[in-house]
Design a protein around this motif. Sequence first.
Motif, PDB file in Angstrom:
ATOM      1  N   ALA A 121     152.573  -6.963 -50.578  1.00 29.82           N
ATOM      2  CA  ALA A 121     152.133  -5.400 -49.974  1.00 29.82           C
ATOM      3  C   ALA A 121     152.871  -4.675 -48.602  1.00 29.82           C
ATOM      4  CB  ALA A 121     151.050  -4.592 -51.010  1.00 29.82           C
ATOM      5  N   PHE A 122     153.442  -4.130 -48.829  1.00 30.03           N
ATOM      6  CA  PHE A 122     153.730  -3.385 -47.598  1.00 30.03           C
ATOM      7  C   PHE A 122     152.408  -2.498 -47.047  1.00 30.03           C
ATOM      8  CE2 PHE A 122     157.832  -4.029 -48.701  1.00 30.03           C
ATOM      9  CZ  PHE A 122     159.228  -4.282 -47.071  1.00 30.03           C
ATOM     10  N   VAL A 123     152.464  -2.277 -45.525  1.00 29.96           N
ATOM     11  CA  VAL A 123     151.477  -1.173 -44.453  1.00 29.96           C
ATOM     12  C   VAL A 123     151.869  -0.674 -43.743  1.00 29.96           C
ATOM     13  CG1 VAL A 123     149.055  -1.776 -43.307  1.00 29.96           C
ATOM     14  CG2 VAL A 123     149.940  -3.439 -45.020  1.00 29.96           C
ATOM     15  N   ALA A 124     151.630   0.295 -44.469  1.00 28.52           N
ATOM     16  CA  ALA A 124     152.196   1.569 -43.058  1.00 28.52           C
ATOM     17  C   ALA A 124     150.908   1.486 -42.343  1.00 28.52           C
ATOM     18  CB  ALA A 124     151.894   3.184 -43.730  1.00 28.52           C
ATOM     19  N   VAL A 125     151.608   1.111 -40.655  1.00 27.57           N
ATOM     20  CA  VAL A 125     151.313   0.917 -39.797  1.00 27.57           C
ATOM     21  C   VAL A 125     151.539   2.208 -38.334  1.00 27.57           C
ATOM     22  CG1 VAL A 125     149.941  -1.088 -39.947  1.00 27.57           C
ATOM     23  CG2 VAL A 125     152.617  -1.168 -38.535  1.00 27.57           C
ATOM     24  N   ALA A 126     150.664   3.237 -37.627  1.00 29.67           N
ATOM     25  CA  ALA A 126     151.140   4.296 -36.662  1.00 29.67           C
ATOM     26  C   ALA A 126     150.679   3.792 -35.585  1.00 29.67           C
ATOM     27  CB  ALA A 126     150.968   5.336 -37.360  1.00 29.67           C
ATOM     28  N   HIS A 127     150.670   4.218 -34.532  1.00 31.56           N
ATOM     29  CA  HIS A 127     150.591   4.189 -33.295  1.00 31.56           C
ATOM     30  C   HIS A 127     149.379   5.356 -33.134  1.00 31.56           C
ATOM     31  CE1 HIS A 127     150.718   5.141 -29.006  1.00 31.56           C
ATOM     32  NE2 HIS A 127     150.922   4.069 -28.279  1.00 31.56           N
ATOM     33  N   ASP A 228     139.189  -1.389 -45.220  1.00 32.87           N
ATOM     34  CA  ASP A 228     138.966  -0.497 -44.808  1.00 32.87           C
ATOM     35  C   ASP A 228     139.781   0.556 -45.017  1.00 32.87           C
ATOM     36  OD1 ASP A 228     136.243  -1.699 -44.290  1.00 32.87           O
ATOM     37  OD2 ASP A 228     136.218  -1.814 -42.214  1.00 32.87           O
ATOM     38  N   VAL A 229     141.074  -0.109 -45.446  1.00 33.94           N
ATOM     39  CA  VAL A 229     142.535   0.550 -45.065  1.00 33.94           C
ATOM     40  C   VAL A 229     142.476   0.954 -46.996  1.00 33.94           C
ATOM     41  CG1 VAL A 229     144.831   0.457 -44.191  1.00 33.94           C
ATOM     42  CG2 VAL A 229     143.772  -0.766 -43.187  1.00 33.94           C
ATOM     43  N   PRO A 230     142.363   2.401 -46.674  1.00 29.88           N
ATOM     44  CA  PRO A 230     142.603   2.917 -48.136  1.00 29.88           C
ATOM     45  C   PRO A 230     144.292   2.003 -48.936  1.00 29.88           C
ATOM     46  CG  PRO A 230     142.874   4.922 -47.122  1.00 29.88           C
ATOM     47  CD  PRO A 230     142.673   3.204 -46.131  1.00 29.88           C
ATOM     48  N   THR A 231     144.492   2.074 -50.300  1.00 27.61           N
ATOM     49  CA  THR A 231     145.235   1.931 -50.607  1.00 27.61           C
ATOM     50  C   THR A 231     146.476   3.528 -51.331  1.00 27.61           C
ATOM     51  OG1 THR A 231     144.202   2.449 -53.128  1.00 27.61           O
ATOM     52  CG2 THR A 231     144.359  -0.002 -52.533  1.00 27.61           C
ATOM     53  N   ALA A 232     148.071   3.278 -51.207  1.00 27.34           N
ATOM     54  CA  ALA A 232     148.729   4.116 -51.753  1.00 27.34           C
ATOM     55  C   ALA A 232     147.997   6.063 -52.943  1.00 27.34           C
ATOM     56  CB  ALA A 232     150.066   4.376 -52.042  1.00 27.34           C
ATOM     57  N   LEU A 233     146.977   4.041 -54.056  1.00 24.47           N
ATOM     58  CA  LEU A 233     146.788   5.097 -54.919  1.00 24.47           C
ATOM     59  C   LEU A 233     145.079   6.032 -55.235  1.00 24.47           C
ATOM     60  CD1 LEU A 233     146.585   2.601 -57.409  1.00 24.47           C
ATOM     61  CD2 LEU A 233     148.122   4.752 -57.799  1.00 24.47           C
ATOM     62  N   GLY A 241     152.080   2.661 -54.996  1.00 25.13           N
ATOM     63  CA  GLY A 241     151.074   2.209 -55.352  1.00 25.13           C
ATOM     64  C   GLY A 241     151.622   1.033 -55.667  1.00 25.13           C
ATOM     65  N   ASN A 242     153.211   0.205 -55.648  1.00 27.05           N
ATOM     66  CA  ASN A 242     153.428  -0.611 -55.894  1.00 27.05           C
ATOM     67  C   ASN A 242     155.230  -1.154 -55.027  1.00 27.05           C
ATOM     68  OD1 ASN A 242     154.069  -2.937 -57.532  1.00 27.05           O
ATOM     69  ND2 ASN A 242     155.137  -1.786 -58.588  1.00 27.05           N
TER      70      ASN A 242
END
Length: 318
Positions: A121-127, A228-233, A241-242
């Motif tokens: 699953a892709f993960v959104a990451v940020a500075h 500890d990282v929440p899902t899109a859902l 979420g998919n």
Amino acid sequence: MKWLLASLLLDAALPRVAQERFPEKPVRFIVPFPPGGGTDALARILGAKLGELWGQQVIVENRAGAQGNIGTAAGAKAAPDGYTLTFAHQGALVINPHLYRDPGYDTLKDFAAVARTTEMAFVAVAHPSVPASNLRELAQYAKKNPGKLTFASTSAGPHIVGELFKQTTGTDLVHVPYKGAGPAINDLLGGQVLLMFSNPTSTVPHVKSGKLRALGVMDSKRNPALPDVPTALESGLPELGNVIEWYGVVVPAATPPGIVQRLSAVTLRVMGSPEIIERVQQLGQTPSPANADEFARYIRADYERWGRVVKASGAKAE
């Protein structure tokens, strides 16, 4: 259905004993990306185990370029005898055909699915300078600051996932393309770009070190590497979420069905090995084996899904 007729004729022409002895010579495994990345690592793990089971060498051939188009096109044009496998990558098979006017192949006509192997699953990451701790907060900030946030992409998949986020949340992000994960992550670490929609393999180490912040896993369940990282859902964005990047094996469409089924069975056998499962998980990937028929249906469904996303985004690549 001409390819099906040709395939059946070729299958009938091959002596049964020849199919039962397959393979009788080295097998080529085309990987449409450079050496050293996650796709290459997975292909070499699979190739080594297949070679061990077959008693034949599996030669991994990296044919990089055009976001996977060059190697994938080479696989489509190979002899349909089972001796050339192509590493099936989601971006190359189901996104590139909608982005490029002519990628050099027709996913739905030129390939026979062998087996799906893994997914992530892709993960959104940020500075860390981005004032958001989850996807919902990111969307809220982006709406208040249109055009301020930049996102990096390293291939078609991460690019179109960013476009999907924009469509889903009604936000305006600025796309910044890169030729590889290394330069993109370096600029993300330095704050030259602010966001990235990435597979976990590339970014989890930087999240764990505190140099990047993970905002959300684009899945219905949390990633064990980022508990500890929440899902899109959980962030109230079920449309995200998919969002899965997957890998597998395909062969030219006219490959005899008997050979396709033998390849599928042995690939699933490899993916069921505890040793291979452990090594795949070490890459940050999740084993998700599917047989030839299941994988074919999955490819078609994802092809249509991402086609709609690309069309709505207006994105093009040449």
